[in-house]
Design a protein around this motif. Structure first.
Motif, mmCIF file in Angstrom:
data_model
loop_
_atom_site.group_PDB
_atom_site.id
_atom_site.type_symbol
_atom_site.label_atom_id
_atom_site.label_comp_id
_atom_site.label_asym_id
_atom_site.label_seq_id
_atom_site.Cartn_x
_atom_site.Cartn_y
_atom_site.Cartn_z
ATOM 1 N N ALA A 38 0.835 -1.193 0.000
ATOM 2 C CA ALA A 38 0.000 0.000 0.000
ATOM 3 C C ALA A 38 0.868 1.240 0.000
ATOM 4 O O ALA A 38 2.039 1.205 0.376
ATOM 5 C CB ALA A 38 -0.920 0.003 1.226
ATOM 6 N N CYS A 39 0.280 2.349 -0.415
ATOM 7 C CA CYS A 39 0.993 3.620 -0.416
ATOM 8 C C CYS A 39 1.021 4.183 1.004
ATOM 9 O O CYS A 39 0.008 4.125 1.713
ATOM 10 C CB CYS A 39 0.312 4.615 -1.346
ATOM 11 N N PRO A 40 2.120 4.734 1.462
ATOM 12 C CA PRO A 40 2.201 5.272 2.826
ATOM 13 C C PRO A 40 1.379 6.542 2.968
ATOM 14 O O PRO A 40 1.225 7.315 2.023
ATOM 15 C CB PRO A 40 3.694 5.547 3.006
ATOM 16 N N PRO A 44 5.948 10.608 0.770
ATOM 17 C CA PRO A 44 5.573 10.815 -0.632
ATOM 18 C C PRO A 44 5.657 9.536 -1.453
ATOM 19 O O PRO A 44 4.885 9.355 -2.395
ATOM 20 C CB PRO A 44 6.568 11.871 -1.118
ATOM 21 N N TRP A 45 6.614 8.629 -1.110
ATOM 22 C CA TRP A 45 6.759 7.389 -1.854
ATOM 23 C C TRP A 45 7.092 6.252 -0.892
ATOM 24 O O TRP A 45 7.772 6.470 0.112
ATOM 25 C CB TRP A 45 7.885 7.495 -2.892
ATOM 26 N N PRO A 46 6.657 5.037 -1.209
ATOM 27 C CA PRO A 46 7.097 3.893 -0.399
ATOM 28 C C PRO A 46 8.606 3.710 -0.547
ATOM 29 O O PRO A 46 9.198 4.118 -1.550
ATOM 30 C CB PRO A 46 6.335 2.711 -1.031
ATOM 31 N N PRO A 47 9.259 3.074 0.433
ATOM 32 C CA PRO A 47 10.706 2.857 0.339
ATOM 33 C C PRO A 47 11.100 1.977 -0.850
ATOM 34 O O PRO A 47 12.189 2.119 -1.379
ATOM 35 C CB PRO A 47 11.057 2.181 1.675
ATOM 36 N N ARG A 48 10.205 1.066 -1.253
ATOM 37 C CA ARG A 48 10.505 0.154 -2.355
ATOM 38 C C ARG A 48 9.304 0.091 -3.299
ATOM 39 O O ARG A 48 8.182 -0.191 -2.872
ATOM 40 C CB ARG A 48 10.825 -1.254 -1.829
ATOM 41 N N ILE A 49 9.570 0.378 -4.554
ATOM 42 C CA ILE A 49 8.536 0.328 -5.591
ATOM 43 C C ILE A 49 9.057 -0.501 -6.751
ATOM 44 O O ILE A 49 10.196 -0.314 -7.194
ATOM 45 C CB ILE A 49 8.177 1.740 -6.114
ATOM 46 N N THR A 50 8.224 -1.403 -7.249
ATOM 47 C CA THR A 50 8.533 -2.129 -8.476
ATOM 48 C C THR A 50 7.297 -2.097 -9.371
ATOM 49 O O THR A 50 6.224 -2.559 -8.968
ATOM 50 C CB THR A 50 8.923 -3.593 -8.200
ATOM 51 N N LEU A 51 7.441 -1.530 -10.542
ATOM 52 C CA LEU A 51 6.352 -1.447 -11.513
ATOM 53 C C LEU A 51 6.776 -2.171 -12.790
ATOM 54 O O LEU A 51 7.882 -1.965 -13.286
ATOM 55 C CB LEU A 51 6.019 0.011 -11.847
ATOM 56 N N GLY A 102 12.476 16.099 1.788
ATOM 57 C CA GLY A 102 11.060 16.261 2.081
ATOM 58 C C GLY A 102 10.210 15.525 1.058
ATOM 59 O O GLY A 102 10.294 14.307 0.908
ATOM 60 N N ARG A 103 9.420 16.271 0.290
ATOM 61 C CA ARG A 103 8.559 15.680 -0.729
ATOM 62 C C ARG A 103 9.153 15.845 -2.127
ATOM 63 O O ARG A 103 8.440 15.781 -3.117
ATOM 64 C CB ARG A 103 7.161 16.292 -0.669
ATOM 65 N N ALA A 104 10.448 16.045 -2.178
ATOM 66 C CA ALA A 104 11.099 16.240 -3.470
ATOM 67 C C ALA A 104 12.290 15.312 -3.617
ATOM 68 O O ALA A 104 13.037 15.070 -2.664
ATOM 69 C CB ALA A 104 11.547 17.690 -3.636
ATOM 70 N N LEU A 105 12.467 14.805 -4.823
ATOM 71 C CA LEU A 105 13.692 14.109 -5.170
ATOM 72 C C LEU A 105 14.701 15.140 -5.660
ATOM 73 O O LEU A 105 14.346 16.065 -6.405
ATOM 74 C CB LEU A 105 13.433 13.075 -6.272
ATOM 75 N N ARG A 106 15.958 14.955 -5.263
ATOM 76 C CA ARG A 106 17.019 15.849 -5.721
ATOM 77 C C ARG A 106 18.075 14.980 -6.414
ATOM 78 O O ARG A 106 19.013 14.510 -5.774
ATOM 79 C CB ARG A 106 17.611 16.626 -4.558
ATOM 80 N N PRO A 107 17.929 14.751 -7.707
ATOM 81 C CA PRO A 107 18.886 13.878 -8.403
ATOM 82 C C PRO A 107 20.275 14.498 -8.460
ATOM 83 O O PRO A 107 20.426 15.709 -8.628
ATOM 84 C CB PRO A 107 18.285 13.749 -9.810
#
Length: 250
Positions: A38-40, A44-51, A102-107
């Motif tokens: 389930a989504c937390p 903002p994102w789960p620790p592990r996602i596989t699509l 926070g709610r942002a990815l910083r590549p």
């Protein structure tokens, strides 16, 4: 540094890292979702996602089926994101790594490796405020707030669409040679059926009127606001459609 759209050979992957691959998986019934986890509620994102997506590309009656896997891993401070496309005729690997603010990815680094081509690297130096491209010898570009790369933009788009409930969603993106602005227009809600099941979605569309191209995304709240369906159309009649086959959140 002037804005840039990826060249024709790479534009299919400019906003979405999912393209051609080889083996179509057997579809599940449209009303039988196969997502795990389930989504937390607070993150903002789960620790592990596989699509996993099935992909169909078509033009002038010719079609090519395939599959792509997207994986996201994060410990809350750093993240690693990868996309792997498999095909008998085409292969591609994309990797993005950086930090979570926070709610942002910083590549900080984005690499792209296409079958038969040299790997390219885009480096984002946030302390210096610059972007450098291994595929371009020009002066470095300038980092803008919330800037993403060509892979991380997928997750950041999901976060923005979730919390920005109206108006266009705009994100700056560092490509393989320069910087572009990606504007996604909202086109209401729509229920769609894909191999993973049936989902209520928000449809976003990015249009390039100069090249007569369009990218459509169907983001599903039940899929952590990540795309369950994507469709790219170009001015030569090429249509590339991605449909979610399975999703796992941990």
């Amino acid at each position: 540094m002037s804005s840039e759209e990826p060249r024709r050979g790479g534009r299919l992957l400019g906003a979405v890292p999912l393209l051609l691959a080889c083996a179509m998986a057997v579809a599940q019934p449209a009303d039988q979702a196969v997502a795990k986890g389930a989504c937390p509620a607070q993150q903002p994102w789960p620790p592990r996602i596989t699509l996993e997506y099935t992909v169909v590309a078509s033009r002038s009656g010719l079609t090519l089926d395939g599959e792509t896997t997207l994986q996201f891993r994060s410990d809350g401070a750093d993240y690693a994101l990868s996309s792997s496309t498999r095909s008998l005729l085409y292969g591609m690997r994309q990797d993005s790594r950086g930090t979570v603010q926070g709610r942002a990815l910083r590549p900080s680094e984005y690499t792209e490796q296409r079958q038969g081509r040299a790997s390219t690297t885009t480096t984002l130096d946030w302390s210096a405020g610059t972007v450098r491209f291994s595929a371009a010898a020009d002066a470095p570009g300038t980092i803008a707030p919330l800037m993403q790369d060509r892979l991380s933009v997928l997750l950041q788009l999901s976060e923005r669409a979730q919390h920005q409930r109206d108006g266009d969603v705009v994100l700056p993106v560092a490509g393989v040679r320069s910087i572009a602005s990606y504007r996604f227009e909202r086109h209401g809600t729509e229920r769609v059926s894909v191999p993973a099941g049936s989902f209520d979605t928000v449809r976003l569309v990015r249009r390039d009127t100069k090249r007569d191209e369009a990218l459509e995304l169907w983001l599903a709240p039940a899929n952590c606001w990540l795309p369950v369906k994507m469709r790219f159309t170009d001015d030569r009649g090429l249509i590339v459609e991605n449909q979610l086959r399975s999703a796992s959140f941990e």
